[in-house]
Design a protein around this motif. Structure first.
Motif, PDB file in Angstrom:
ATOM      1  N   ARG A  17       0.854  -1.177   0.000  1.00 37.36           N
ATOM      2  CA  ARG A  17       0.000   0.000   0.000  1.00 37.36           C
ATOM      3  C   ARG A  17       0.895   1.233   0.000  1.00 37.36           C
ATOM      4  N   VAL A  18       0.558   2.217  -0.842  1.00 32.74           N
ATOM      5  CA  VAL A  18       1.317   3.462  -0.833  1.00 32.74           C
ATOM      6  C   VAL A  18       0.765   4.325   0.285  1.00 32.74           C
ATOM      7  N   GLU A  19       1.639   4.725   1.175  1.00 28.49           N
ATOM      8  CA  GLU A  19       1.165   5.456   2.337  1.00 28.49           C
ATOM      9  C   GLU A  19       1.076   6.935   2.035  1.00 28.49           C
ATOM     10  N   ALA A  20       0.232   7.578   2.753  1.00 29.71           N
ATOM     11  CA  ALA A  20      -0.044   8.992   2.474  1.00 29.71           C
ATOM     12  C   ALA A  20       1.106   9.897   2.917  1.00 29.71           C
ATOM     13  N   GLU A  21       1.523   9.744   4.165  1.00 22.03           N
ATOM     14  CA  GLU A  21       2.523  10.682   4.676  1.00 22.03           C
ATOM     15  C   GLU A  21       3.924  10.239   4.255  1.00 22.03           C
ATOM     16  N   PRO A  22       4.900  11.170   4.150  1.00 17.43           N
ATOM     17  CA  PRO A  22       6.274  10.788   3.803  1.00 17.43           C
ATOM     18  C   PRO A  22       6.799   9.801   4.852  1.00 17.43           C
ATOM     19  N   ASP A  23       7.455   8.788   4.372  1.00 18.86           N
ATOM     20  CA  ASP A  23       7.888   7.720   5.274  1.00 18.86           C
ATOM     21  C   ASP A  23       9.315   7.976   5.721  1.00 18.86           C
ATOM     22  N   PRO A  24       9.544   8.149   7.009  1.00 19.86           N
ATOM     23  CA  PRO A  24      10.931   8.396   7.454  1.00 19.86           C
ATOM     24  C   PRO A  24      11.840   7.223   7.131  1.00 19.86           C
ATOM     25  N   ALA A  25      11.244   6.076   6.917  1.00 16.09           N
ATOM     26  CA  ALA A  25      12.071   4.915   6.623  1.00 16.09           C
ATOM     27  C   ALA A  25      12.860   5.119   5.336  1.00 16.09           C
ATOM     28  N   ALA A  26      12.311   5.927   4.441  1.00 15.94           N
ATOM     29  CA  ALA A  26      12.992   6.133   3.172  1.00 15.94           C
ATOM     30  C   ALA A  26      14.405   6.653   3.386  1.00 15.94           C
ATOM     31  N   LEU A  27      14.547   7.526   4.369  1.00 13.35           N
ATOM     32  CA  LEU A  27      15.853   8.150   4.587  1.00 13.35           C
ATOM     33  C   LEU A  27      16.869   7.162   5.141  1.00 13.35           C
ATOM     34  N   VAL A  28      16.372   6.109   5.727  1.00  9.94           N
ATOM     35  CA  VAL A  28      17.299   5.193   6.371  1.00  9.94           C
ATOM     36  C   VAL A  28      17.358   3.876   5.616  1.00  9.94           C
ATOM     37  N   ALA A  29      16.895   3.861   4.383  1.00  6.18           N
ATOM     38  CA  ALA A  29      16.998   2.643   3.591  1.00  6.18           C
ATOM     39  C   ALA A  29      18.464   2.245   3.484  1.00  6.18           C
ATOM     40  N   PRO A  30      18.719   0.963   3.392  1.00  5.90           N
ATOM     41  CA  PRO A  30      20.091   0.463   3.524  1.00  5.90           C
ATOM     42  C   PRO A  30      21.093   1.202   2.655  1.00  5.90           C
ATOM     43  N   THR A  31      20.757   1.413   1.405  1.00  7.47           N
ATOM     44  CA  THR A  31      21.765   1.979   0.504  1.00  7.47           C
ATOM     45  C   THR A  31      22.059   3.427   0.830  1.00  7.47           C
ATOM     46  N   MET A  32      21.055   4.128   1.405  1.00  5.20           N
ATOM     47  CA  MET A  32      21.266   5.547   1.670  1.00  5.20           C
ATOM     48  C   MET A  32      22.034   5.779   2.959  1.00  5.20           C
ATOM     49  N   ARG A  33      21.825   4.918   3.946  1.00 13.83           N
ATOM     50  CA  ARG A  33      22.406   5.224   5.259  1.00 13.83           C
ATOM     51  C   ARG A  33      23.859   4.789   5.360  1.00 13.83           C
ATOM     52  N   GLU A  34      24.390   4.124   4.332  1.00 14.26           N
ATOM     53  CA  GLU A  34      25.724   3.552   4.536  1.00 14.26           C
ATOM     54  C   GLU A  34      26.830   4.592   4.432  1.00 14.26           C
ATOM     55  N   MET A  35      27.987   4.212   4.989  1.00 19.72           N
ATOM     56  CA  MET A  35      29.164   5.075   4.972  1.00 19.72           C
ATOM     57  C   MET A  35      29.783   5.062   3.578  1.00 19.72           C
ATOM     58  N   SER A  36      30.683   6.001   3.350  1.00 25.97           N
ATOM     59  CA  SER A  36      31.353   6.030   2.056  1.00 25.97           C
ATOM     60  C   SER A  36      32.251   4.794   1.918  1.00 25.97           C
ATOM     61  N   GLU A  37      32.682   4.535   0.690  1.00 27.60           N
ATOM     62  CA  GLU A  37      33.501   3.342   0.451  1.00 27.60           C
ATOM     63  C   GLU A  37      34.803   3.437   1.250  1.00 27.60           C
ATOM     64  N   PRO A  38      35.341   2.307   1.665  1.00 28.88           N
ATOM     65  CA  PRO A  38      36.520   2.325   2.548  1.00 28.88           C
ATOM     66  C   PRO A  38      37.731   2.996   1.899  1.00 28.88           C
ATOM     67  N   THR A  39      38.534   3.610   2.725  1.00 28.03           N
ATOM     68  CA  THR A  39      39.778   4.207   2.240  1.00 28.03           C
ATOM     69  C   THR A  39      40.928   3.669   3.079  1.00 28.03           C
ATOM     70  N   ASP A  40      42.127   3.938   2.606  1.00 25.47           N
ATOM     71  CA  ASP A  40      43.316   3.448   3.300  1.00 25.47           C
ATOM     72  C   ASP A  40      43.895   4.515   4.202  1.00 25.47           C
ATOM     73  N   GLY A  41      44.291   4.106   5.395  1.00 27.47           N
ATOM     74  CA  GLY A  41      45.105   4.968   6.242  1.00 27.47           C
ATOM     75  C   GLY A  41      46.561   4.804   5.823  1.00 27.47           C
TER      76      GLY A  41
END
Lengths: 236, 491, 204
Positions: A17-41
């Motif tokens: 079901r498409v929900e009426a109000e904006p879903d906060p879950a969208a902001l925390v979907a797996p691909t969006m919440r992840e850190m940048s790709e690893p770098t070397d120290g």
């Protein structure tokens, strides 16, 4: 909007079901919440680590030099040193009971480490009159084997005892001594000279013994049987 | 939102890269999920085979009348399903996703790659059938018929080709350490596998040299195929989840090349005391001891990266599984180096001690790491969250405690088994008697691990079919039940 | 572009190096090994043939190698020789006819390199394979019922059969144990495992 991020070319999810109000879950979907790709120290390699590696490398060089047997195909002992004279000293003679106990590792495949055998299949050695009686009989059995019926303590066995003539006189004497003194058995030790004498006497025999044959053989004593005059019962 | 921002100083990366990542994940979706789903199925089959094998060791009459699952057939089925079914398939899936992410290119050949899932599965099914039917080759780790090389070899060539293509089209200048390991494994494994099958079957190698070939292969499967995939995953996921850069580029470099140089020599330590000239054994031992170099290097690199982030082990399932794997890697490698020494092998060889060691490597290190990888990657591909915190907890605790119990029981039993075996005055049957309770312990701890696998399989099944239960935000160990909510399908 | 090829070259070099050292050089060394011929003109080791070769297939097919090694360690390395598993250490020459090798890496059961010498009784082998509990109570070896047929006593003894006491028989009646062709081949193979001959390199 659903909780699913719509990626480029992504078909909209239809199961939900498409929900009426904006879903906060969208902001925390797996691909969006992840850190940048690893770098070397760029921490430097610790000096102690490098030292440790040099020590290991040094040890390895030493180990190869010492234990590689000159990279020869016929050197199996890693302590081999080219040109060294082979050791000529004979190993000290083994204690007959220890040698007998070791040799018994072969016998226990059938007669078991308890010496009780397997009822109906392999005769017991503990308390067996054949084992405890005149040692010439078990020596003959070991040298040439035994086939056909044999009755031990009222039970009849019909197995095939193989010949163990590949064992040395000392080994046969030792294992019989062990068997005659192990568990509750106590009979005097067997002399290797007796084994040697019987081996010489019955050398041409090709067949395993049968019990009736052994009974006959036991009435003719071996020519140079040197048994201890005094029975020495001893427990291991 | 505080439950989501797991790390205060490192902010999630919500930049232009986000679109690229979504595109990459979409391109990987079918292939990687195909490999993962098959891998989990093989994990369950492998666990079942393991349990049957294990029970047969203390109750030899168990299912004793069926020739197809006699001990000597079901045991290689266990090994081969977990190596070529579970480990290979989860590893290939992870390799493809990591390579795409690290090169920042979409996965190419999106028609061919999903087909390789089916092809690889067919190879494993055929191999398992042949072993069960009694047509094993009798060479440990290579029991499948040699013709399977045609099937696996084709997939491995595709994998090599795809990796090369992605590498050459990469949109990043710097090559991250994980890429070296992954690229190493896709080059090494096809060579290892084809050499180990072709050299003996064509008659070029035979007799005792077949044994060195066998163990050269069997240990390199671990060192140059499984370990690189596991280490690449750890090298990627620890910085990715914690948001910290990996500690030292120099250590990564040293660790990789030392591993490549020394690991490939250690296989003959499986034949210490065996019928091979001293020099072959000695080289195997030296290679094993020199493995201290890459292992120490990798251990320092991982540990220094984790420092300051250990609190995240309380929350992140991915990190907890991966760090468990990383610690096990260090432990199993040090143990393996020492086990190769003549003085240790003298006791430990031919006993259950070796079996315990093998499970510390293949399970505690590699499998746990791959569980962590799947916990991270699958939600990105399905765009769904893991459905149940309790199931993840069950999965973690049953597998981690299970494998530790397994390891302790068999190491203890194995060491004393070896000590007793070296004393000729102890009858062999007494040694067998001594190990029996530990073999029962093995069955129990194995059952424990299998419970975890079932929990994991349920989670994977539910996330793949977009289960009705979904979470808001990541499924962390600390997620509360209230954060779950039910979604109903449209009527 | 260049970098990937130099990387591949480095990776290839390491593995080819170890292949050279652990496969090709040993193979070249072992290829030069020839059997020794004793005073009766019999070569040792003897190339397996006929039923021995078929028995070897059964040994592989039933996975015996996962619990039984076929290698004897030297007298100063373990107790193999003291346990009676052999009279000398095994060397590469013992395996020149082995395709594939069956050295094994586990001793859940005893070593079998010389089982033909230390257990020369076929009858024992049959009973033990049929049900290890008959000859070795407490053993954890699986029974191989499916390689045998049990026939009630009454008729004449089938060719090659051995006696099964009532205790040992699954029918609880004194029976004949009839080995199948595969069981006979397997025992032929086990009997052929006898490396009692001596080789000079076994002592250095």
């Amino acid at each position: 909007m659903s909780d699913r991020i719509i990626g480029p070319g992504d078909s909209p999810p239809q199961k939900y079901r498409v929900e009426a109000e904006p879903d906060p879950a969208a902001l925390v979907a797996p691909t969006m919440r992840e850190m940048s790709e690893p770098t070397d120290g760029i921490a430097p390699t610790p000096v102690w680590l490098l030292l440790f590696f040099f020590v290991l490398a040094g040890w390895s060089g030493y180990y190869i030099a010492r234990n590689a047997g000159g990279f020869r195909a016929d050197i199996y002992n890693e302590h081999y040193i080219a040109g060294a004279a082979p050791s000529l000293e004979k190993p000290a003679p083994a204690d007959p009971l220890v040698l007998g106990r070791q040799t018994f590792n072969v016998c226990m495949q059938c007669h078991q480490d308890t010496g009780k055998g397997i009822p109906g299949t392999y005769p017991p050695l503990e308390g067996s009159p054949v084992v405890l009686g005149d040692p010439a009989t078990p020596v003959r059995i070991l040298l040439h084997g035994l086939q056909g019926d044999i009755t031990i303590e009222g039970a009849t066995y019909n197995g095939q005892m193989p010949s163990w003539d590949r064992f040395s006189d000392e080994q046969i004497a030792a294992v019989l001594t062990y068997v005659r003194q192990a568990w509750t058995n106590s009979a005097h030790p067997v002399d290797p000279a007796l084994v040697a004498a019987i081996r010489k006497q019955t050398g041409e025999r090709a067949q395993p013994w049968t019990w009736p044959e052994l009974v006959i053989a036991s009435k003719t004593p071996p020519p140079s049987a040197t048994e201890p005059a005094e029975p020495k019962p001893a427990k291991p | 939102m505080s439950a989501i921002a797991v790390s205060p100083e490192a902010a999630p990366d919500v930049t232009a890269d986000y679109v690229t990542r979504v595109q990459i994940d979409r391109s990987c979706r079918q292939t990687v999920l195909g490999y993962y789903a098959s891998a989990v199925a093989w994990l369950l089959i492998g666990s079942l085979a393991a349990l049957i094998t294990s029970v047969k060791m203390h109750h030899p009459e168990f299912l004793g009348n069926y020739e197809w699952i006699t001990f000597g057939r079901i045991r290689p089925v266990h090994l081969n399903t977990v190596v070529y079914g579970w480990s290979s398939m989860v590893g290939i899936g992870t390799t493809l996703w990591l390579e795409a992410r690290l090169c920042k290119v979409r996965l190419p050949h999106r028609a061919l790659l999903p087909a390789t899932v089916i092809i690889w599965n067919a190879g494993v099914v055929w191999g398992v059938y042949e072993v069960l039917a009694g047509h094993s080759t009798g060479v440990e780790w290579l029991e499948f018929p040699p013709q399977v090389l045609g099937i696996f070899g084709f997939v491995l060539l595709v994998l090599f080709w795809v990796s090369l293509k992605m590498f050459n089209q990469r949109h990043v200048h710097h090559t991250y350490v994980s890429q070296w390991y992954l690229f190493g494994s896709v080059v090494w494994f096809p060579i290892l596998y084809s050499a180990a099958i072709l050299l003996p079957t064509t008659g070029m190698v035979g007799g005792a040299a077949w044994a060195t070939t066998n163990w050269w292969y069997a240990h390199n499967v671990l060192g140059l195929y499984v370990t690189p995939m596991g280490l690449a995953t750890i090298y990627y996921l620890i910085p990715k989840v914690t948001g910290k850069p990996i500690y030292s580029y120099h250590l990564s470099l040293l660790g990789f090349w030392a591993n490549a140089l020394f690991y490939s020599w250690i296989g003959t330590h499986h034949l210490v005391g065996g019928p091979l000239p001293a020099w072959i054994i000695t080289l195997g031992i030296v290679g094993s001891i020199m493995m201290f170099v890459p292992v120490t290097t990798v251990a320092i690199n991982h540990h220094m990266t984790m420092i300051g982030k250990f609190h995240m082990l309380k929350t992140s399932p991915t990190l907890r599984f991966v760090v468990f794997g990383a610690v096990s890697y260090t432990a199993v490698s040090y143990q393996g180096s020492l086990e190769a020494l003549r003085s240790v092998s003298h006791v430990a060889h031919f006993t259950h001690y070796t079996i315990a060691h093998a499970h510390l490597g293949m399970y505690s290190f590699y499998t746990m790491t791959m569980f962590g990888a799947m916990y991270y990657i699958v939600p990105r591909l399905t765009r769904n969250e893991w459905s149940s915190v309790p199931l993840i907890k069950i999965h973690f605790w049953t597998t981690s405690l299970g494998v530790l119990a397994y390891f302790c029981a068999l190491s203890w039993a194995g060491w004393y088994e070896g000590e007793m075996m070296n004393n000729p005055l102890i009858p062999f049957i007494k040694i067998v008697d001594y190990t029996k309770p530990y073999l029962v312990a093995r069955s129990l701890s194995g059952s424990f691990m299998t419970i975890g696998h079932i929990a994991f399989a349920i989670l994977v099944f539910r996330i793949l079919r977009s289960s009705d239960v979904s979470m808001i935000g990541p499924t962390l160990f600390t997620s509360k039940r209230g954060m779950m909510r039910w979604r109903r399908k449209e009527a | 572009m260049n970098r990937s090829w130099s990387f591949i070259a480095g990776v290839l070099a390491t593995i080819l190096f170890s292949m050279m050292g652990l496969i090709f050089v040993p193979n070249w060394q072992f290829e030069q090994l020839k059997p020794v011929v004793d005073q009766n003109g019999i070569s040792h080791p003897t190339p397996p043939a006929g039923s021995v070769l078929l028995g070897r297939e059964v040994y592989i097919s039933e996975g015996c190698l996962y619990c039984h090694s076929q290698q004897v360690r030297s007298a100063d390395f373990g107790a193999d020789i003291q346990r009676g598993w052999g009279t000398r250490r095994s060397v590469a020459r013992d395996y020149i006819f082995d395709r594939p090798h069956l050295m094994g890496t586990m001793r859940t059961g005893p070593d079998l390199e010389n089982i033909g010498a230390r257990q020369p009784s076929r009858e024992w082998q049959y009973l033990h394979l049929f049900n290890p509990q008959i000859t070795s109570p407490g053993s954890i070896m699986p029974p191989f019922h499916f390689l045998f047929k049990v026939v009630d006593k009454g008729g004449p003894a089938p060719v090659g059969s051995v006696d099964l006491t009532a205790n040992a028989s699954p029918t609880k009646k004194a029976s004949y144990l009839v080995p199948s062709g595969r069981a006979q081949d397997l025992v032929d193979f086990l009997m052929s495992l006898n490396h009692s001959y001596d080789l000079p390199e076994a002592h250095q």
